[in-house]
Design an enzyme around this catalytic site. Structure first.
Site, PDB file in Angstrom:
ATOM      1  N   LYS A 170       0.838  -1.195  -0.038  1.00 36.80           N
ATOM      2  CA  LYS A 170       0.048  -0.253   0.099  1.00 36.80           C
ATOM      3  C   LYS A 170       0.779   1.263  -0.132  1.00 36.80           C
ATOM      4  O   LYS A 170       1.413   1.487   1.117  1.00 36.80           O
ATOM      5  CB  LYS A 170      -1.013  -0.124   1.412  1.00 36.80           C
ATOM      6  CG  LYS A 170      -2.056   0.685   1.082  1.00 36.80           C
ATOM      7  CD  LYS A 170      -2.141   2.221   0.809  1.00 36.80           C
ATOM      8  CE  LYS A 170      -1.668   3.224   1.943  1.00 36.80           C
ATOM      9  NZ  LYS A 170      -1.448   4.499   1.547  1.00 36.80           N
ATOM     10  N   GLU A 245      10.108   2.043  10.216  1.00 41.37           N
ATOM     11  CA  GLU A 245      11.275   3.205  10.012  1.00 41.37           C
ATOM     12  C   GLU A 245      10.435   4.520  10.297  1.00 41.37           C
ATOM     13  O   GLU A 245       9.435   4.800   9.253  1.00 41.37           O
ATOM     14  CB  GLU A 245      11.449   2.820   8.483  1.00 41.37           C
ATOM     15  CG  GLU A 245      12.350   1.797   8.296  1.00 41.37           C
ATOM     16  CD  GLU A 245      13.702   1.901   8.954  1.00 41.37           C
ATOM     17  OE1 GLU A 245      14.220   2.778   9.370  1.00 41.37           O
ATOM     18  OE2 GLU A 245      14.105   0.940   9.015  1.00 41.37           O
ATOM     19  N   CYS A 279      13.908  11.455   6.148  1.00 36.83           N
ATOM     20  CA  CYS A 279      13.617  11.002   7.576  1.00 36.83           C
ATOM     21  C   CYS A 279      14.940  11.321   8.396  1.00 36.83           C
ATOM     22  O   CYS A 279      14.848  11.473   9.396  1.00 36.83           O
ATOM     23  CB  CYS A 279      13.102   9.850   7.721  1.00 36.83           C
ATOM     24  SG  CYS A 279      13.743   8.534   6.597  1.00 36.83           S
ATOM     25  N   GLU A 369       9.848  16.577  14.216  1.00 39.30           N
ATOM     26  CA  GLU A 369      10.162  16.582  12.916  1.00 39.30           C
ATOM     27  C   GLU A 369       9.522  17.447  11.947  1.00 39.30           C
ATOM     28  O   GLU A 369       8.207  17.276  12.256  1.00 39.30           O
ATOM     29  CB  GLU A 369       9.932  15.057  12.655  1.00 39.30           C
ATOM     30  CG  GLU A 369      10.409  14.683  11.029  1.00 39.30           C
ATOM     31  CD  GLU A 369      10.322  13.274  10.516  1.00 39.30           C
ATOM     32  OE1 GLU A 369       9.040  12.733  10.943  1.00 39.30           O
ATOM     33  OE2 GLU A 369      11.544  12.618  10.095  1.00 39.30           O
TER      34      GLU A 369
HETATM   35  P1  NAP Z   1       2.188   8.768   7.304  1.00 38.21           P
HETATM   36  O1  NAP Z   1       0.885   9.388   7.511  1.00 38.21           O
HETATM   37  O2  NAP Z   1       2.927   8.197   8.283  1.00 38.21           O
HETATM   38  O3  NAP Z   1       2.074   7.863   5.909  1.00 38.21           O
HETATM   39  C1  NAP Z   1       2.953   6.729   5.721  1.00 38.21           C
HETATM   40  C2  NAP Z   1       2.008   5.774   4.901  1.00 38.21           C
HETATM   41  O4  NAP Z   1       1.104   5.339   5.970  1.00 38.21           O
HETATM   42  C3  NAP Z   1       1.128   6.170   3.859  1.00 38.21           C
HETATM   43  O5  NAP Z   1       1.160   5.326   3.027  1.00 38.21           O
HETATM   44  C4  NAP Z   1      -0.149   6.448   4.609  1.00 38.21           C
HETATM   45  O6  NAP Z   1      -1.063   6.498   3.449  1.00 38.21           O
HETATM   46  C5  NAP Z   1      -0.166   5.402   5.651  1.00 38.21           C
HETATM   47  N1  NAP Z   1      -1.032   5.577   6.401  1.00 38.21           N
HETATM   48  C6  NAP Z   1      -1.504   6.631   7.019  1.00 38.21           C
HETATM   49  N2  NAP Z   1      -2.612   6.272   7.980  1.00 38.21           N
HETATM   50  C7  NAP Z   1      -2.357   5.226   8.316  1.00 38.21           C
HETATM   51  C8  NAP Z   1      -3.070   4.295   9.160  1.00 38.21           C
HETATM   52  N3  NAP Z   1      -4.074   4.484  10.027  1.00 38.21           N
HETATM   53  N4  NAP Z   1      -2.959   3.026   8.778  1.00 38.21           N
HETATM   54  C9  NAP Z   1      -2.073   2.326   8.105  1.00 38.21           C
HETATM   55  N5  NAP Z   1      -1.494   3.074   7.369  1.00 38.21           N
HETATM   56  C10 NAP Z   1      -1.720   4.393   7.375  1.00 38.21           C
HETATM   57  O7  NAP Z   1       2.843  10.170   7.032  1.00 38.21           O
HETATM   58  P2  NAP Z   1       2.525  11.328   5.980  1.00 38.21           P
HETATM   59  O8  NAP Z   1       0.952  11.617   6.487  1.00 38.21           O
HETATM   60  O9  NAP Z   1       2.547  11.200   4.653  1.00 38.21           O
HETATM   61  O10 NAP Z   1       3.470  12.412   6.397  1.00 38.21           O
HETATM   62  C11 NAP Z   1       3.260  13.040   8.017  1.00 38.21           C
HETATM   63  C12 NAP Z   1       4.633  13.192   8.542  1.00 38.21           C
HETATM   64  O11 NAP Z   1       5.030  12.091   8.594  1.00 38.21           O
HETATM   65  C13 NAP Z   1       5.584  13.864   7.653  1.00 38.21           C
HETATM   66  O12 NAP Z   1       5.473  15.263   7.986  1.00 38.21           O
HETATM   67  C14 NAP Z   1       6.880  13.429   8.480  1.00 38.21           C
HETATM   68  O13 NAP Z   1       6.960  13.964   9.689  1.00 38.21           O
HETATM   69  C15 NAP Z   1       6.679  11.895   8.586  1.00 38.21           C
HETATM   70  N6  NAP Z   1       7.272  11.072   7.476  1.00 38.21           N
HETATM   71  C16 NAP Z   1       8.344  10.453   7.813  1.00 38.21           C
HETATM   72  C17 NAP Z   1       8.876   9.561   6.693  1.00 38.21           C
HETATM   73  C18 NAP Z   1      10.098   8.888   7.137  1.00 38.21           C
HETATM   74  O14 NAP Z   1      10.611   8.359   6.184  1.00 38.21           O
HETATM   75  N7  NAP Z   1      10.347   8.348   8.244  1.00 38.21           N
HETATM   76  C19 NAP Z   1       8.197   9.611   5.676  1.00 38.21           C
HETATM   77  C20 NAP Z   1       7.073  10.210   5.418  1.00 38.21           C
HETATM   78  C21 NAP Z   1       6.575  11.087   6.444  1.00 38.21           C
HETATM   79  P3  NAP Z   1      -1.377   7.869   3.138  1.00 38.21           P
HETATM   80  O15 NAP Z   1      -0.472   8.264   1.927  1.00 38.21           O
HETATM   81  O16 NAP Z   1      -2.837   7.704   2.527  1.00 38.21           O
HETATM   82  O17 NAP Z   1      -1.361   9.006   4.012  1.00 38.21           O
END
Ligand code: NAP
Ligand code: MG
Length: 462
Positions: A170, A245, A279, A369
């Protein structure tokens, strides 16, 4: 590329059960560039069943044959490298050169590394009177973010395939087109039907259904700590394996004897790359008080050079979030020396390369972050103070140390609570384990350590 109006399940592109759609937006100009299905729980279930059915066959496939498929997958990615770079630029917004040099080349290198590891890894070992078998953990539910869209997928799918696992992916809703390209490459590589499946969709629907599905043996997640915590709880309740991660707030520690200009310039480049959406970015620069003023000036000058070079953030939501943090930094008394909360272009989700000086360890912009092109510069009194500040967040993903000599830098790095440290500007190594201490995660990706995440051992006694 042309978006598929379908999910890749059991070796073919199939319509989703649900008619919901994700509109893919180019963050540089805010235009809709494609539409993909937003899969639901039913689609996830179909995909997991396909992965389950394909598991015995793939798990029993000799490693040499799995290696051959990975070699073919690597070849398919290489053949599509221009299309990959163009697609990442279109849906993530990163400048084309960066998409070529990093978003395309890095996952291609990782795919190559797993083609080799699949062929050479010892899937059996002798321990005294035992033979230990390294067997695949089973069906993997992979959930990936948008910031390095192809890399994050390959860093999970390649070791899973090498190990003999089957996969349901996903990907992030913001970057599904790159994921579709990857599925095409998997198909071309002759990976058997059901071994790799792609369900595009949104996190709280498709992502959650995948994490909760009883047919998934390992959930491998990359993304925010908030969602990671939820996924860890779901997996824990089901006694399912989980790899996380998560976020970071890494320290770039510049010790007094270091080449200050180099350390600052490389540090600024590290934070501005990918518009700060990394990240492992070194978003906290730690400088001795005697060199502080000079470092701030160097950093402000360096950051200004990125004004026309960096791409937008991935979405309006991320842009708002990052601007919110910049406002917060100002409100908490940090001193802006470059950039700021304004929007530099009329269109697109851009944020100016921003540098804060006079930042203290307890400020929000030091602790949380931000995930944007924002660097904070902190002052330390002595080495013990530097170490306290460096280790003073809930995160521990990466970091850097600069010193007059390697030994001095290594001695400091040994005391850092973090999973990876670059010594005096060390280069990226696709075989080195990557992953977090503390709340930056659970488990490791890349190289043989990354492969081990997808294996479980069975001991036979003789
Ligand atoms: P996120 O919500 O954690 O998204 C990561 C993945 O998880 C996406 O595929 C997301 O789908 C999915 N997801 C979201 N809610 C979920 C749930 N309840 N159950 C299962 N999967 C779920 O991150 P984001 O919203 O894209 O970004 C928010 C913040 O996360 C950023 O500002 C940053 O601080 C952090 N981030 C960190 C990394 C890293 O590499 N460590 C990468 C991205 C973001 P959707 O795409 O539909 O949201
Ligand atoms: Mg999200």
């Amino acid at each position: 590329m042309k978006a598929h109006d379908a999910l890749y399940i059991d070796g073919a592109w199939r319509p989703a059960a649900d008619r919901d759609v994700i509109e893919v937006v180019n963050p540089a100009d805010e235009q809709v560039i494609g539409r993909v299905p937003a899969g639901g729980a039913l689609d996830v279930d179909t995909a997991v069943r396909a992965a389950r059915a394909a598991l015995p066959g793939w798990a029993a496939t000799p490693p040499a044959e799995r290696a051959a498929r990975l070699t073919a997958l690597h070849g398919a990615l290489v053949a599509r490298k221009d299309e990959i770079a163009g697609t990442v630029t279109a849906e993530l917004g990163s400048p084309l050169k960066f998409s070529e040099a990093v978003h395309t080349s890095m996952p291609i290198a990782v795919a190559a590394s797993y083609a080799e590891l699949a062929a050479t890894h010892a899937f059996e070992e002798k321990v005294g009177n035992s033979t230990v078998l390294h067997e695949p953990v089973g069906v993997v539910g992979a959930i990936t973010p948008w910031n390095y869209p192809l890399h994050q997928i390959v860093a999970k799918a390649a070791p899973a395939l090498a190990a003999g696992c089957t996969i349901v992916l996903k990907p992030a809703e913001d970057t599904p087109l790159t994921a579709q390209l990857f599925a095409e490459a998997v198909h071309e590589a002759g990976v058997p039907a059901g071994v790799f499946n792609l369900v595009t969709g949104v996190g709280p629907v498709a992502g959650q259904a995948l994490a909760e599905h009883p047919g998934v043996d390992l959930v491998s997640f990359t993304g925010s700590t908030a969602v990671g915590r939820q996924i860890g709880a779901v997996a824990g309740a089901a006694v399912k394996k989980v790899a996380l991660e998560l976020g970071g707030k890494s320290a770039n520690v510049i010790l007094p004897g270091a080449d200050l200009a180099r350390a600052v310039n490389v540090g600024v480049a590290n934070v501005m790359a990918n518009s700060g959406q990394t990240c492992s970015a070194w978003t906290r620069m730690l400088v001795h008080r005697d060199q502080y003023a000079e470092a701030v000036e160097l950093a402000a000058t360096a950051a200004a050079k990125y004004a026309d070079r960096i791409g937008p953030l991935v979405s309006a939501r991320q842009q708002e979030r990052v601007r919110g943090y910049i406002d917060k930094g100002v409100a908490e008394g940090a001193r802006l020396v470059a950039g700021g909360p304004g929007t530099p272009h009329e269109r697109g989700y851009f944020v100016s390369p921003t540098v804060f000086a006079d930042v203290t360890p307890d400020m929000t912009i030091t602790q949380e972050e931000i995930f944007g092109p924002v660097l904070t510069i902190l002052r330390y009194e002595d080495e013990a103070d530097a170490l306290r500040i460096a280790n003073g967040t809930v995160y521990g993903l990466a970091g850097a140390v600069w010193a007059a000599g390697e030994e001095e830098a290594v001695a400091f790095a040994r005391r850092m609570d973090t999973g990876q440290v670059d010594i005096n500007g060390g280069r990226f190594n696709p075989l080195a384990p990557f992953g977090g201490y503390k709340q930056s995660g659970v488990g490791r990706e890349l190289g043989s350590h990354g492969l081990a995440e997808y294996l479980q051992t069975k001991s036979l006694q003789f």
